[in-house]
Structure formats: structure tokens, C-alpha cells
Design a protein around this motif. Sequence first.
Motif, PDB file in Angstrom:
ATOM      1  N   LEU A 266      -4.185  -3.896 -14.555  1.00  0.00           N
ATOM      2  CA  LEU A 266      -3.806  -3.710 -13.153  1.00  0.00           C
ATOM      3  C   LEU A 266      -2.610  -4.590 -12.812  1.00  0.00           C
ATOM      4  CD1 LEU A 266      -7.231  -3.696 -11.270  1.00  0.00           C
ATOM      5  CD2 LEU A 266      -5.616  -1.798 -11.439  1.00  0.00           C
ATOM      6  N   PRO A 267      -1.700  -4.086 -11.997  1.00  0.00           N
ATOM      7  CA  PRO A 267      -0.619  -4.955 -11.506  1.00  0.00           C
ATOM      8  C   PRO A 267      -1.238  -6.144 -10.762  1.00  0.00           C
ATOM      9  CG  PRO A 267      -0.170  -2.651 -11.002  1.00  0.00           C
ATOM     10  CD  PRO A 267      -1.571  -2.705 -11.518  1.00  0.00           C
ATOM     11  N   LEU A 268      -0.610  -7.303 -10.859  1.00  0.00           N
ATOM     12  CA  LEU A 268      -1.131  -8.524 -10.234  1.00  0.00           C
ATOM     13  C   LEU A 268      -1.386  -8.344  -8.740  1.00  0.00           C
ATOM     14  CD1 LEU A 268       0.895 -11.376 -11.959  1.00  0.00           C
ATOM     15  CD2 LEU A 268      -1.551 -10.875 -12.180  1.00  0.00           C
ATOM     16  N   LYS A 269      -0.524  -7.577  -8.076  1.00  0.00           N
ATOM     17  CA  LYS A 269      -0.669  -7.378  -6.642  1.00  0.00           C
ATOM     18  C   LYS A 269      -2.008  -6.726  -6.309  1.00  0.00           C
ATOM     19  CE  LYS A 269       1.689  -5.384  -2.644  1.00  0.00           C
ATOM     20  NZ  LYS A 269       2.870  -4.625  -2.165  1.00  0.00           N
ATOM     21  N   ILE A 270      -2.462  -5.829  -7.175  1.00  0.00           N
ATOM     22  CA  ILE A 270      -3.748  -5.153  -6.960  1.00  0.00           C
ATOM     23  C   ILE A 270      -4.888  -6.035  -7.455  1.00  0.00           C
ATOM     24  CG2 ILE A 270      -5.162  -3.154  -7.598  1.00  0.00           C
ATOM     25  CD1 ILE A 270      -2.635  -1.493  -7.678  1.00  0.00           C
ATOM     26  N   ALA A 271      -4.716  -6.590  -8.665  1.00  0.00           N
ATOM     27  CA  ALA A 271      -5.778  -7.405  -9.263  1.00  0.00           C
ATOM     28  C   ALA A 271      -6.153  -8.591  -8.373  1.00  0.00           C
ATOM     29  CB  ALA A 271      -5.346  -7.892 -10.646  1.00  0.00           C
ATOM     30  N   ASN A 272      -5.146  -9.189  -7.743  1.00  0.00           N
ATOM     31  CA  ASN A 272      -5.407 -10.368  -6.907  1.00  0.00           C
ATOM     32  C   ASN A 272      -6.031 -10.032  -5.558  1.00  0.00           C
ATOM     33  OD1 ASN A 272      -4.375 -12.042  -8.889  1.00  0.00           O
ATOM     34  ND2 ASN A 272      -2.301 -12.042  -8.028  1.00  0.00           N
ATOM     35  N   ASN A 273      -6.081  -8.730  -5.244  1.00  0.00           N
ATOM     36  CA  ASN A 273      -6.593  -8.329  -3.936  1.00  0.00           C
ATOM     37  C   ASN A 273      -7.797  -7.395  -4.024  1.00  0.00           C
ATOM     38  OD1 ASN A 273      -4.621  -9.380  -1.693  1.00  0.00           O
ATOM     39  ND2 ASN A 273      -3.292  -8.656  -3.355  1.00  0.00           N
ATOM     40  N   ILE A 274      -8.458  -7.392  -5.177  1.00  0.00           N
ATOM     41  CA  ILE A 274      -9.616  -6.509  -5.338  1.00  0.00           C
ATOM     42  C   ILE A 274     -10.690  -6.803  -4.298  1.00  0.00           C
ATOM     43  CG2 ILE A 274     -11.590  -6.018  -6.857  1.00  0.00           C
ATOM     44  CD1 ILE A 274      -9.701  -5.991  -9.199  1.00  0.00           C
ATOM     45  N   SER A 275     -10.944  -8.087  -4.061  1.00  0.00           N
ATOM     46  CA  SER A 275     -11.972  -8.463  -3.074  1.00  0.00           C
ATOM     47  C   SER A 275     -11.611  -7.949  -1.692  1.00  0.00           C
ATOM     48  CB  SER A 275     -12.137  -9.983  -3.043  1.00  0.00           C
ATOM     49  OG  SER A 275     -12.607 -10.460  -4.284  1.00  0.00           O
ATOM     50  N   LEU A 281     -13.190  -1.345   2.352  1.00  0.00           N
ATOM     51  CA  LEU A 281     -14.009  -0.142   2.154  1.00  0.00           C
ATOM     52  C   LEU A 281     -15.403  -0.351   2.742  1.00  0.00           C
ATOM     53  CD1 LEU A 281     -12.937   0.738  -1.488  1.00  0.00           C
ATOM     54  CD2 LEU A 281     -12.510   2.128   0.541  1.00  0.00           C
ATOM     55  N   ASN A 282     -15.972  -1.531   2.522  1.00  0.00           N
ATOM     56  CA  ASN A 282     -17.324  -1.792   3.015  1.00  0.00           C
ATOM     57  C   ASN A 282     -17.379  -1.870   4.544  1.00  0.00           C
ATOM     58  OD1 ASN A 282     -18.690  -1.880   0.527  1.00  0.00           O
ATOM     59  ND2 ASN A 282     -18.032  -3.993   0.171  1.00  0.00           N
ATOM     60  N   ASN A 283     -16.251  -2.192   5.173  1.00  0.00           N
ATOM     61  CA  ASN A 283     -16.220  -2.333   6.613  1.00  0.00           C
ATOM     62  C   ASN A 283     -15.805  -1.044   7.348  1.00  0.00           C
ATOM     63  OD1 ASN A 283     -17.003  -5.025   6.531  1.00  0.00           O
ATOM     64  ND2 ASN A 283     -14.880  -5.785   6.412  1.00  0.00           N
TER      65      ASN A 283
END
Length: 284
Positions: A266-275, A281-283
Amino acid sequence: MNTNNYKVSSPVKLAELNTKEVVKKAAKKLKKIRKKLSDVQNAMYAEGKNGVLICLQGMDTAGKDSLIREVFKDINASGVVVHSFKVPTDLERKHDFLWRHYVALPPKGIIGVFNRTHYENVLVTRVHPSYILAENIPTIKSVNDVNDDFFTDRMERINQFENHIATNGTIVLKFFLNLSKEEQKSRLIRRLNKPEKNWKFSEGDLKERKLWDKYMFCYEDLLNKTSKENTPWYVVPADDKPTARLILAEILLETLEKQNFKAPKLPLKIANNISSFKEQLNNE
């Protein structure tokens, strides 16, 4: 299983090769391999660098159709594309003999299966050289021009074609299902005896059977002239269908696992923002 035992890496004589091997619990072993093949294909698709071309050749009743069904049944349906090449159409005859095969090649990430292949152009046409006349080749004036040199040249063109696609990322594996004449007889009789199967029978099957020795000569010649390190042929004993399927699956899995396919990171921009993405999505 030593898969190199089936690889054509030196001159072969078909009359000296086994047509029957029996592996105990072959169907059960194949089931395990199918799951692994599915995982490997998923990784290959994700990586997106290679495609796979599987070429299947064999005499009538050699088991090509059932082999395709049993070996690839656990792979994602969108990950396998099967082409069965019949008599060329008028459009296909307006192009060179490899054109219809080239346009059917699998894209990267996909396993393509040719059920009968571009080798029909040096098999059935060599046994029936008059078929070549329908291609309207400028240098062919009569059937007398369709000689051994013609087919040797055609095989070299096939070598060039396969080397080209292999160099560009297509993994090429070619399998000759080596069926005995006696087993073919038994399968044809069973086909006639089964109402649900006898629609497959044609009088032409018996006519081609009478040309068995000519076909074996052509197969032996092409195996010896077109099996290359990067596009090898494998001669698979085909009298026992479950074992033949297992052998092909073993060779395919072994070849693909050596590639060590990896899904891209995954690009770092996505990997660092998975949480953060999960939280959004949960909200909802």
C-alpha cells in the motif's frame, strides 16, 4: 513427484514413453493443489506483471476438457480464460496463422488455457496438407509446396512467437497428453455406449484414428523442435485421467511458486491512515 521426468529437455521418442501412470488418491491430492493454485493466481493478479499460457494438445478423447474442469475449478472464474480453437473462420484466414492465437493471449494476472492450440497449424495441417491451400499463402501454388521444409519453417515461427511473449511476461507451459491407441479405443466405445456422451462422437473420429501413426510422427517432431527452456513441453501420461490432472497441476504450481508473486504494498499515504478509514466507515 519429479516434474522434470515429464519435461522435454532432450530428444524424445514417443514410442518409448509411458502412456499410463497411476498415483494413489490422485483426486484427493489434486484438491489440495487447487487451493494453492487459487492463492497463487490471486497473488499473480495483484502483482500484475505476468500472465500464464497453458497449451493443451492431445489426440481425441485424451481428456483435455475434463482436465480443464478439474484442475481450475477452485480458481476465481475471472482468473482463468479458456479458448478452444476450431477450424479457422473466413476472417481468421485473412490473417497469418498465428493471428487468432495472439489476440487470445491472456492479459497479465490471468491464466489462459488454449484447448488445442497454435500447434494445430503443424499437426492437422501436416497430416492433411490440402488444408493449407485455404489460407491463400502467396508462395503456396499447390499441395506439393506444403512439404517438410514448410512445416519446419512454421515451427520456427512458433518458436519466435512464444519467445516474444515469454520475454514480455507470459509464462508458457505446453502439455501433450500422451494417450495410447488402445485407451482411445476404449474411450470411444464408452462414449458410444453412454447416451449423455455419444453426442460427442463423430465419424471423423474414426477417420482420424486411422492416421494415428502420422499424428505421432508430427507430435514427436514438434516436441523435439519447439520445446525450449523458457517455453517447455511436458509429455503427460494420459491413460489414467486423475493422474494426468495431478501431474499437470503439480507442474503448474511448482512453476508459479518459483515466481514468488507478491501483492504490491500500500502507498504510505493509505497505509498510515488505515485506522482513520476504518473509523470513517464505522461511523457512517
